[in-house]
Design an enzyme around this catalytic site. Structure first.
Site, PDB file in Angstrom:
ATOM      1  NE  ARG A  78      -2.382  -1.262   3.871  1.00  0.00           N
ATOM      2  CZ  ARG A  78      -1.618  -0.628   4.313  1.00  0.00           C
ATOM      3  NH1 ARG A  78      -1.641   0.576   4.415  1.00  0.00           N
ATOM      4  NH2 ARG A  78      -1.274  -1.234   5.386  1.00  0.00           N
ATOM      5  CE1 TYR A  81       0.468  -5.915  -1.906  1.00  0.00           C
ATOM      6  CE2 TYR A  81      -0.731  -4.015  -1.193  1.00  0.00           C
ATOM      7  CZ  TYR A  81      -0.216  -5.110  -0.882  1.00  0.00           C
ATOM      8  OH  TYR A  81      -0.476  -5.862   0.235  1.00  0.00           O
ATOM      9  CE  LYS A 128      -6.790  -3.723   5.361  1.00  0.00           C
ATOM     10  NZ  LYS A 128      -5.342  -4.059   5.653  1.00  0.00           N
ATOM     11  CG  HIS A 134      -6.444  -3.002  10.382  1.00  0.00           C
ATOM     12  ND1 HIS A 134      -5.064  -2.792  10.357  1.00  0.00           N
ATOM     13  CD2 HIS A 134      -6.287  -4.071   9.549  1.00  0.00           C
ATOM     14  CE1 HIS A 134      -4.456  -3.511   9.638  1.00  0.00           C
ATOM     15  NE2 HIS A 134      -5.099  -4.224   9.003  1.00  0.00           N
ATOM     16  CB  SER A 184      -0.121  -3.867   8.039  1.00  0.00           C
ATOM     17  OG  SER A 184      -1.309  -3.215   7.675  1.00  0.00           O
ATOM     18  CB  CYS A 212       1.661  -6.537  13.726  1.00  0.00           C
ATOM     19  SG  CYS A 212       2.871  -5.356  13.419  1.00  0.00           S
ATOM     20  CG  ASP A 216      -7.127  -7.173   7.180  1.00  0.00           C
ATOM     21  OD1 ASP A 216      -5.768  -7.023   7.903  1.00  0.00           O
ATOM     22  OD2 ASP A 216      -7.235  -6.580   6.237  1.00  0.00           O
ATOM     23  NE  ARG A 242       0.327  -8.462   2.258  1.00  0.00           N
ATOM     24  CZ  ARG A 242      -0.453  -8.034   3.497  1.00  0.00           C
ATOM     25  NH1 ARG A 242      -1.368  -8.959   3.856  1.00  0.00           N
ATOM     26  NH2 ARG A 242       0.321  -7.410   4.227  1.00  0.00           N
TER      27      ARG A 242
HETATM   28  P1  GTP Z   1      -1.935  -7.754   7.441  1.00  0.00           P
HETATM   29  O1  GTP Z   1      -2.283  -8.692   6.417  1.00  0.00           O
HETATM   30  O2  GTP Z   1      -0.622  -6.977   6.728  1.00  0.00           O
HETATM   31  O3  GTP Z   1      -2.693  -6.809   8.222  1.00  0.00           O
HETATM   32  O4  GTP Z   1      -0.869  -8.851   8.443  1.00  0.00           O
HETATM   33  P2  GTP Z   1      -1.126  -9.417   9.750  1.00  0.00           P
HETATM   34  O5  GTP Z   1      -1.402  -8.674  10.983  1.00  0.00           O
HETATM   35  O6  GTP Z   1      -2.291 -10.597   9.458  1.00  0.00           O
HETATM   36  O7  GTP Z   1       0.161 -10.312  10.160  1.00  0.00           O
HETATM   37  P3  GTP Z   1       0.646 -11.923  10.015  1.00  0.00           P
HETATM   38  O8  GTP Z   1      -0.219 -12.633  10.659  1.00  0.00           O
HETATM   39  O9  GTP Z   1       0.662 -12.001   8.426  1.00  0.00           O
HETATM   40  O10 GTP Z   1       2.251 -11.805  10.477  1.00  0.00           O
HETATM   41  C1  GTP Z   1       3.083 -11.151  10.085  1.00  0.00           C
HETATM   42  C2  GTP Z   1       4.377 -11.428  10.469  1.00  0.00           C
HETATM   43  O11 GTP Z   1       4.484 -11.810  11.744  1.00  0.00           O
HETATM   44  C3  GTP Z   1       4.710 -12.918   9.993  1.00  0.00           C
HETATM   45  O12 GTP Z   1       6.010 -12.856   9.492  1.00  0.00           O
HETATM   46  C4  GTP Z   1       4.708 -13.780  11.094  1.00  0.00           C
HETATM   47  O13 GTP Z   1       5.517 -15.085  11.027  1.00  0.00           O
HETATM   48  C5  GTP Z   1       4.890 -12.817  12.360  1.00  0.00           C
HETATM   49  N1  GTP Z   1       4.119 -13.315  13.458  1.00  0.00           N
HETATM   50  C6  GTP Z   1       2.962 -13.842  13.608  1.00  0.00           C
HETATM   51  N2  GTP Z   1       2.594 -14.063  14.954  1.00  0.00           N
HETATM   52  C7  GTP Z   1       3.799 -13.946  15.315  1.00  0.00           C
HETATM   53  C8  GTP Z   1       4.311 -14.527  17.039  1.00  0.00           C
HETATM   54  O14 GTP Z   1       3.529 -14.450  17.842  1.00  0.00           O
HETATM   55  N3  GTP Z   1       5.490 -14.310  17.255  1.00  0.00           N
HETATM   56  C9  GTP Z   1       6.365 -13.878  16.395  1.00  0.00           C
HETATM   57  N4  GTP Z   1       7.747 -13.596  16.830  1.00  0.00           N
HETATM   58  N5  GTP Z   1       6.161 -13.536  15.091  1.00  0.00           N
HETATM   59  C10 GTP Z   1       4.749 -13.598  14.711  1.00  0.00           C
HETATM   60  C1  SPV Z   2      -2.565  -4.604   5.474  1.00  0.00           C
HETATM   61  O1  SPV Z   2      -1.527  -3.886   4.824  1.00  0.00           O
HETATM   62  O2  SPV Z   2      -2.903  -4.150   6.386  1.00  0.00           O
HETATM   63  C2  SPV Z   2      -3.138  -5.666   4.592  1.00  0.00           C
HETATM   64  C3  SPV Z   2      -2.952  -5.845   3.337  1.00  0.00           C
HETATM   65  O3  SPV Z   2      -3.880  -6.317   5.121  1.00  0.00           O
HETATM   66  S1  SPV Z   2      -3.463  -4.829   2.091  1.00  0.00           S
HETATM   67  O4  SPV Z   2      -4.817  -5.396   1.862  1.00  0.00           O
HETATM   68  O5  SPV Z   2      -2.584  -4.831   1.150  1.00  0.00           O
HETATM   69  O6  SPV Z   2      -3.820  -3.667   2.785  1.00  0.00           O
HETATM   70 MN    MN Z   3      -4.377  -5.812   7.368  1.00  0.00          MN
END
Ligand code: GTP
Ligand code: SPV
Ligand code: MN
Length: 600
Positions: free
Chosen positions: A73, A201, A210, A230, A252, A254, A281, A379
């Protein structure tokens, strides 16, 4: 000029107007049926927009590469175009609607010449539910159509529901030339409209996500008295058979997707714990007639981060992406399967990287830095229904009742593993003052700490000071508001290693959170809030010492006082309209901190 005939006059007029501007060669209405989907895929294979993956190993799966300058984004190019600048506040980019329409129209003009414009009627939330919102996206990208088919409820059923005069969000997307200098992601909350141009993207172009479900929806939610957040939504089934639902706001990349699909550690699974995934999400929440907070996930798919996803960290995601999945910006293997960093198994001997160049392990750039096979923000797009932990409540128009709200972020130092707010107002303060280290999901300096209130900094469609006010008022509407907690899975030790094992093991913390919500367990009072006692956490099957635990919960008075200084700069940006409750909480925390004596 191509024309279509629709019952809905306003929709018809708007499409005519947009067609006039973009000048597509043809218009196609997306019906949502399988036959049309197959034809669209075929068309995209023939132009190279998509690559067909190995159908015996990955049935129904396709591959897509975005332009190299178009991988996340672009918050700097994202605008809220309200008539008055003060209505979008200091954290949003603003432009005036009138001049912006003009500016963007120049880019859209004739941009679909020789291309097809697809009309995607979609519903965020179950079709016809009073809590759902309808949008219509016009786009010249088949990739967008195919993603929307997974991420939302699309097609004739939605058009039928709209009838002759149903309300909808006008969503216009054009790839144009994907020049970053001619890229704009525009929101017109007062017109219930979105214009996105120059990008291909995910978050910039899947306008139901979003743009509609957060930026426009948050604006509507404020007006209509609900919350568009979110947040992930998950159910924890307890050994006694009850299912308790939680939402979690993490910025995002995290950990929302990972937490939403958590697989219980063996020892807890044996005791009867189970996780139900509702969403990863976005959560739409409202107070129902029972005075409780209820949430739905408006989406039907996941658009999840691939690097780091593997059978150990997220077996449910691995299962969900075995078929009918769109892979974006990962490494393509010679046998037309895919690979990404920290995924399933070692890297292949050779392949084609996400930019389309030949790749092999150990390849480095001019500066000697390793070149990744997959883009760090690569993704997958996959239907929620394919996830083994998918909740049976996903199609329920009423959603699920929420017992606790979790906030979180990435803080290598400073924040303890978990703490609980003293009450709703203090919880809103924790949300308003959240911060996290920047990740690959946004352009900008990675790792830099930035304020990201309730993980909504890039997604709030109006002035965030009023957003905090809205949250405060929502608490007053509930009979017993859910308790608000803060978590940080990402604290590191002095060797730079994560102290807490995270992932599956996070269930031990969720369990404490639920016990606290039901008043079944005690806690230790600190200046930050309540923290758990080591002995109150179910550590069966996990070797985690008290010493490590204390490291996770160390509260540095000095570091928190510095945090307050930084925070003050952020809060001051809002000026007089910042709710007095937030200032009250700030002062109270400052006072608690002054009195605090570290026991180290
Ligand atoms: P968006 O789709 O961008 O909104 O992201 P999200 O919040 O859904 O994040 P996602 O679950 O994809 O995790 C992102 C990163 O955080 C990945 O590299 C994971 O491996 C890492 N991660 C997730 N949970 C943990 C955890 O409990 N501990 C650690 N150390 N890393 C984590
Ligand atoms: C984020 O960045 O929080 C996402 C991916 O979930 S996107 O849909 O590209 O915003
Ligand atoms: Mn997100």
């Amino acid at each position: 000029m191509p024309k279509i005939k629709l019952k809905h006059k306003k929709l018809q007029n708007w499409i005519n107007e947009m067609t006039e501007m973009c000048r597509p060669e043809k218009i196609v209405v997306v019906s949502g049926d399988q036959q049309q989907k197959k034809e669209l895929e075929k068309e995209a294979f023939s132009t190279g927009e998509l690559i067909k993956l190995n159908q015996s190993k990955l049935p129904g799966c396709v591959y897509h590469r975005t332009a190299v300058n178009d991988v996340a984004r672009t918050e700097g190019l994202t605008f809220i175009c309200a008539r008055k600048k003060k209505d979008v506040g200091p954290t949003n980019n603003w432009m005036s609607p009138k001049s912006t329409y003009k500016k963007a129209a120049k880019i859209f003009k004739n941009s679909m010449k020789g291309r097809i414009m697809y009309i995607i009627p979609f519903s965020m939330g179950p079709v016809g539910s009073p809590f759902s919102k309808v949008g219509v996206e016009l786009t010249d990208s088949i990739y967008v159509v195919l993603n929307m088919l997974i991420m939302t409820r699309v097609g004739s059923e939605v058009l039928a529901y709209l009838g002759r005069d149903g309300k909808f969000t006008k969503c216009l997307h054009g790839k144009a030339d994907r020049d970053i200098n001619r890229r704009l992601i525009l929101h017109f909350p007062e017109d219930n409209a979105i214009w996105s141009v120059g990008s291909g993207y995910g978050g910039n172009v899947l306008l139901g996500k979003k743009c509609l479900s957060l930026r426009i929806a948050s604006f509507l939610a404020k007006k209509e008295g609900w919350l568009a957040e979110h947040m992930l939504i998950l159910g924890v089934e307890l050994p006694d058979g009850r299912i308790k639902y939680l939402t979690g706001a993490f910025p995002s990349a995290c950990g929302k997707t990972n937490l939403a699909m958590l697989v219980p550690p063996k020892a807890l699974k044996k005791k009867g714990y189970k996780i139900w995934t509702v969403g990863d999400d976005i959560a739409w929440m409202r107070v129902d007639s029972d005075g409780a907070l209820w949430a739905i996930n408006p989406e039907t798919g996941f658009f999840g981060v691939l690097p780091g996803t593997n059978p150990h960290t997220n077996p449910n995601a691995m299962e969900a992406i075995k078929k009918n999945t769109i892979y974006t910006n990962v490494l393509l293997k010679p046998d037309l399967t895919v690979w990404w960093e920290d995924g399933d198994g070692p890297p292949p001997a050779r392949g084609t990287d996400w930019t389309g160049k030949p790749w092999q392990p150990g390849r480095v750039d001019e500066e000697g830095k390793p070149i990744k096979g997959a883009q760090p923000n690569s993704r997958f797009t996959a239907p929620i229904a394919q996830c083994p932990s998918a909740s049976f409540r996903s199609e329920h128009h009423h959603g699920v009742p929420i017992s606790a709200i979790i906030l979180g972020g990435r803080r290598a130092s400073l924040a303890p593993l978990v703490y609980e707010s003293f009450n709703w107002q203090h919880g809103v303060y924790l949300g308003a003052t959240m911060a996290s280290e920047r990740t690959a999901a946004q352009y900008g300096k990675q790792g830099e700490v930035r304020r990201d209130p309730i993980a909504m900094l890039p997604f709030c469609g109006y002035n965030m000071a009023n957003y905090f006010r809205h949250w405060l008022s929502m608490g007053k509407k509930m009979v017993k508001p859910p308790r608000i907690f803060f978590v940080n899975w990402f604290r590191k030790d002095k060797h730079g290693k994560f102290i807490w094992p995270g992932f599956s093991e996070n269930l031990r913390i969720l369990n404490w959170i639920l016990e606290r919500s039901e008043g079944r367990v005690g806690a230790i009072k600190t200046p930050l809030g309540y923290i758990p006692r080591y002995e109150d956490i179910d550590m069966t099957g996990l070797n985690f010492s008290r010493k490590r635990w204390d490291e996770l919960f160390y509260i540095s008075k000095k570091a928190w006082q510095n945090e307050l200084k930084d925070l003050k700069k952020f809060l001051n940006k809002f000026g007089k309209i910042l709710p007095k409750e937030v200032i009250e909480e700030y002062k109270a925390f400052d006072k608690r901190l002054k009195k605090y004596r570290e026991n180290r």
